[in-house]
Write an enzyme that holds these catalytic residues in place. Structure first.
Site, PDB file in Angstrom:
ATOM      1  N   ASP A   1       1.831   0.245  12.726  1.00 56.99           N
ATOM      2  CA  ASP A   1       3.002   0.749  13.451  1.00 56.99           C
ATOM      3  C   ASP A   1       2.604   1.315  14.821  1.00 56.99           C
ATOM      4  O   ASP A   1       3.369   1.244  15.778  1.00 56.99           O
ATOM      5  CB  ASP A   1       3.696   1.855  12.646  1.00 56.99           C
ATOM      6  CG  ASP A   1       3.832   1.502  11.181  1.00 56.99           C
ATOM      7  OD1 ASP A   1       3.420   0.389  10.788  1.00 56.99           O
ATOM      8  OD2 ASP A   1       4.335   2.342  10.422  1.00 56.99           O
ATOM      9  N   GLU A   2       1.386   1.884  14.883  1.00 57.99           N
ATOM     10  CA  GLU A   2       0.925   2.497  16.135  1.00 57.99           C
ATOM     11  C   GLU A   2       0.591   1.450  17.195  1.00 57.99           C
ATOM     12  O   GLU A   2       0.365   1.786  18.344  1.00 57.99           O
ATOM     13  CB  GLU A   2      -0.267   3.437  15.881  1.00 57.99           C
ATOM     14  CG  GLU A   2      -1.400   2.916  15.008  1.00 57.99           C
ATOM     15  CD  GLU A   2      -1.121   3.037  13.509  1.00 57.99           C
ATOM     16  OE1 GLU A   2      -0.085   2.523  13.055  1.00 57.99           O
ATOM     17  OE2 GLU A   2      -1.961   3.608  12.784  1.00 57.99           O
TER      18      GLU A   2
ATOM     19  N   SER B   1       0.843  -1.200   0.000  1.00 59.88           N
ATOM     20  CA  SER B   1       0.000   0.000   0.000  1.00 59.88           C
ATOM     21  C   SER B   1       0.877   1.249   0.000  1.00 59.88           C
ATOM     22  O   SER B   1       0.642   2.191  -0.761  1.00 59.88           O
ATOM     23  CB  SER B   1      -0.891   0.031   1.249  1.00 59.88           C
ATOM     24  OG  SER B   1      -1.574  -1.177   1.419  1.00 59.88           O
ATOM     25  N   THR B   2       1.908   1.233   0.857  1.00 62.39           N
ATOM     26  CA  THR B   2       2.792   2.385   0.997  1.00 62.39           C
ATOM     27  C   THR B   2       3.542   2.672  -0.302  1.00 62.39           C
ATOM     28  O   THR B   2       3.903   3.818  -0.572  1.00 62.39           O
ATOM     29  CB  THR B   2       3.792   2.120   2.148  1.00 62.39           C
ATOM     30  OG1 THR B   2       3.043   1.800   3.330  1.00 62.39           O
ATOM     31  CG2 THR B   2       4.680   3.319   2.410  1.00 62.39           C
TER      32      THR B   2
ATOM     33  N   TYR C   1      -1.187 -10.976   2.809  1.00 61.44           N
ATOM     34  CA  TYR C   1      -1.326  -9.578   3.252  1.00 61.44           C
ATOM     35  C   TYR C   1      -2.793  -9.343   3.607  1.00 61.44           C
ATOM     36  O   TYR C   1      -3.640  -9.244   2.734  1.00 61.44           O
ATOM     37  CB  TYR C   1      -0.846  -8.637   2.140  1.00 61.44           C
ATOM     38  CG  TYR C   1      -0.913  -7.146   2.435  1.00 61.44           C
ATOM     39  CD1 TYR C   1      -1.129  -6.645   3.724  1.00 61.44           C
ATOM     40  CD2 TYR C   1      -0.722  -6.223   1.410  1.00 61.44           C
ATOM     41  CE1 TYR C   1      -1.178  -5.281   3.970  1.00 61.44           C
ATOM     42  CE2 TYR C   1      -0.768  -4.847   1.648  1.00 61.44           C
ATOM     43  CZ  TYR C   1      -0.994  -4.391   2.923  1.00 61.44           C
ATOM     44  OH  TYR C   1      -1.036  -3.030   3.156  1.00 61.44           O
TER      45      TYR C   1
ATOM     46  N   GLY D   1       1.235  -5.132  11.252  1.00 61.79           N
ATOM     47  CA  GLY D   1       1.106  -4.180  10.150  1.00 61.79           C
ATOM     48  C   GLY D   1       0.712  -2.779  10.559  1.00 61.79           C
ATOM     49  O   GLY D   1       0.763  -1.871   9.743  1.00 61.79           O
TER      50      GLY D   1
ATOM     51  N   THR E   1      -2.356  -6.550   9.186  1.00 58.40           N
ATOM     52  CA  THR E   1      -2.650  -5.123   9.359  1.00 58.40           C
ATOM     53  C   THR E   1      -4.090  -4.981   9.809  1.00 58.40           C
ATOM     54  O   THR E   1      -4.975  -4.610   9.050  1.00 58.40           O
ATOM     55  CB  THR E   1      -2.375  -4.336   8.072  1.00 58.40           C
ATOM     56  OG1 THR E   1      -1.055  -4.657   7.620  1.00 58.40           O
ATOM     57  CG2 THR E   1      -2.445  -2.829   8.314  1.00 58.40           C
TER      58      THR E   1
ATOM     59  N   SER F   1       4.910   1.580   7.195  1.00 56.67           N
ATOM     60  CA  SER F   1       5.222   2.768   6.406  1.00 56.67           C
ATOM     61  C   SER F   1       6.075   3.759   7.188  1.00 56.67           C
ATOM     62  O   SER F   1       7.003   4.359   6.637  1.00 56.67           O
ATOM     63  CB  SER F   1       3.929   3.458   5.964  1.00 56.67           C
ATOM     64  OG  SER F   1       3.200   3.912   7.095  1.00 56.67           O
TER      65      SER F   1
ATOM     66  N   LYS G   1       1.040 -10.854   6.914  1.00 55.39           N
ATOM     67  CA  LYS G   1       1.212  -9.464   7.351  1.00 55.39           C
ATOM     68  C   LYS G   1      -0.153  -9.049   7.871  1.00 55.39           C
ATOM     69  O   LYS G   1      -1.119  -8.938   7.119  1.00 55.39           O
ATOM     70  CB  LYS G   1       1.644  -8.595   6.167  1.00 55.39           C
ATOM     71  CG  LYS G   1       1.564  -7.101   6.395  1.00 55.39           C
ATOM     72  CD  LYS G   1       2.392  -6.404   5.342  1.00 55.39           C
ATOM     73  CE  LYS G   1       1.934  -5.021   4.924  1.00 55.39           C
ATOM     74  NZ  LYS G   1       1.581  -4.104   5.972  1.00 55.39           N
TER      75      LYS G   1
HETATM   76  O1  MN9 Z   1       1.831  -1.429   5.754  1.00 59.54           O
HETATM   77  C1  MN9 Z   1       0.826   0.394   6.721  1.00 59.54           C
HETATM   78  N1  MN9 Z   1      -0.517   0.402   6.262  1.00 59.54           N
HETATM   79  C2  MN9 Z   1      -0.964   1.289   5.380  1.00 59.54           C
HETATM   80  C3  MN9 Z   1       1.350  -0.981   6.703  1.00 59.54           C
HETATM   81  O2  MN9 Z   1      -0.285   2.185   4.952  1.00 59.54           O
HETATM   82  C4  MN9 Z   1      -2.363   1.126   4.905  1.00 59.54           C
HETATM   83  C5  MN9 Z   1       1.020   0.921   8.143  1.00 59.54           C
HETATM   84  O3  MN9 Z   1       2.396   1.051   8.316  1.00 59.54           O
HETATM   85  C6  MN9 Z   1       0.332   2.262   8.384  1.00 59.54           C
HETATM   86  O4  MN9 Z   1       0.656   3.163   7.359  1.00 59.54           O
HETATM   87  C7  MN9 Z   1       0.747   2.903   9.708  1.00 59.54           C
HETATM   88  C8  MN9 Z   1      -0.019   4.193   9.961  1.00 59.54           C
HETATM   89  O5  MN9 Z   1      -1.375   3.938  10.211  1.00 59.54           O
HETATM   90  O6  MN9 Z   1       0.547   1.989  10.731  1.00 59.54           O
END
Ligand code: MN9
Length: 293
Positions: free
Chosen positions: A192-193, A49-50, A138, A190, A168, A209, A166
């Site tokens: 980061d927060e 996605s990133t 994913y 997936g 998320t 990301s 992965k």
């Molecule tokens: O790949 C990322 N998901 C998306 C994982 O970008 C949709 C995350 O790293 C998020 O960007 C990050 C911020 O919400 O956790």
């Protein structure tokens, strides 16, 4: 096939574009170098996605896979996200990246149409079956609408070549059940927060990301949490989440790219229909940079 250990921290690699929307190859190489040399990532997750992958043409995806491999060589683990709802393209890309020497393949669950689970299983088997490589599912329900159950993950994991996921999603009950049920599969956090709670629940790594800019803090959280030092890890997660909240408030990928620009890296623009940077957005990114770096 690569036998490389896939565990660890990965930057979900950004793509770099010129103002006219064409790929900025030298900018992309700079990001790769930065993630390896400065962010000290264990690996790169390319074409997710990133990486704005779902807005790219097949030849652009291939070019990115080539450039990243050429720049990274064997310095870090490389996972290529090849999923799309054009299954023929996904299969073609799976072969392409396997020939390039990528350590694993990943594919987003097929999205947009409401595919049945049997169709989803067929999709994964079609992509990974013909190639000598490993597959990391994913799963990102908030963008795809595909929310798989524990037994469904179990059915996909029956295929030995499907080695992990992965993850998320913020469902920590499901994450705990997955960890307990599939001790030999790899689970990558997936979001980061939520790196700290995911690490406490025993993930094998994380892909994100924000690690393109916040890699060192992510490493501290991951290492401290694994050492049982959750209080110390939480302090760093708090700062990290202040940063992530500010990034999300200013536009996720664009702001990460603007933060990299502050480091002299030509991360460039985002691909349309993502919008061009406004002066306000640029100014806010500078403030964010001053606050956290
Ligand atoms: O790949 C990322 N998901 C998306 C994982 O970008 C949709 C995350 O790293 C998020 O960007 C990050 C911020 O919400 O956790």
């Amino acid at each position: 096939m690569s036998k490389r250990d896939l565990r660890g921290l990965y930057a979900a690699l950004l793509a770099s574009f010129h103002e006219d929307g064409t790929l900025n190859e030298s900018g992309l190489r700079q990001i790769v170098r930065h993630d390896i040399d400065k962010m000290k990532m264990d690996g790169l997750y390319v074409g997710g996605s990133t990486g704005e992958n779902f807005m790219l043409a097949t030849d652009e995806k291939k070019r990115i896979f080539e450039i990243v491999k050429d720049e990274a060589k064997d310095a870090v683990t490389l996972i290529a996200q090849v999923g799309s709802i054009n299954l023929k393209e996904s299969c073609e890309l799976a072969k392409f990246v396997t020939d390039l020497g990528y350590d694993a393949i990943s594919a987003v669950t097929p999205f947009y149409y409401k595919f049945s689970f049997d169709e989803i299983r067929h999709y994964y088997e079609s992509i990974i079956g013909p190639v000598d490589n490993r597959m990391v599912i994913y799963s990102i329900p908030f963008l795809t609408g595909v929310d798989m159950s524990l037994p469904q993950f179990g059915k996909l994991f029956e295929d030995k070549k499907i080695v992990g996921v992965k993850f998320t999603q913020a469902d920590f009950y499901l994450l705990e059940r997955m960890r307990k049920t599939f001790p030999d599969k790899l689970i990558f956090a997936g979001f980061d927060e939520m790196l700290l709670p995911a690490t406490v629940l025993g993930v094998d790594g994380a892909i994100g990301s924000t690690y393109n800019v916040n890699g060192p803090r992510a490493r501290q959280i991951f290492d401290l949490a694994r050492a049982g030092k959750t209080k110390e890890a939480l302090e760093i997660q708090h700062v990290t989440n202040d940063l992530i909240t500010d990034i999300l408030g200013n536009g996720l990928y664009g702001t990460i790219k603007l933060l990299l620009e502050e480091e002299g890296i030509h991360a460039g623009a985002c691909r349309e229909p993502m919008k061009a940077y406004t002066p306000e957005m640029r100014a806010r990114a500078k403030e964010i940079y001053k606050t956290y770096f």
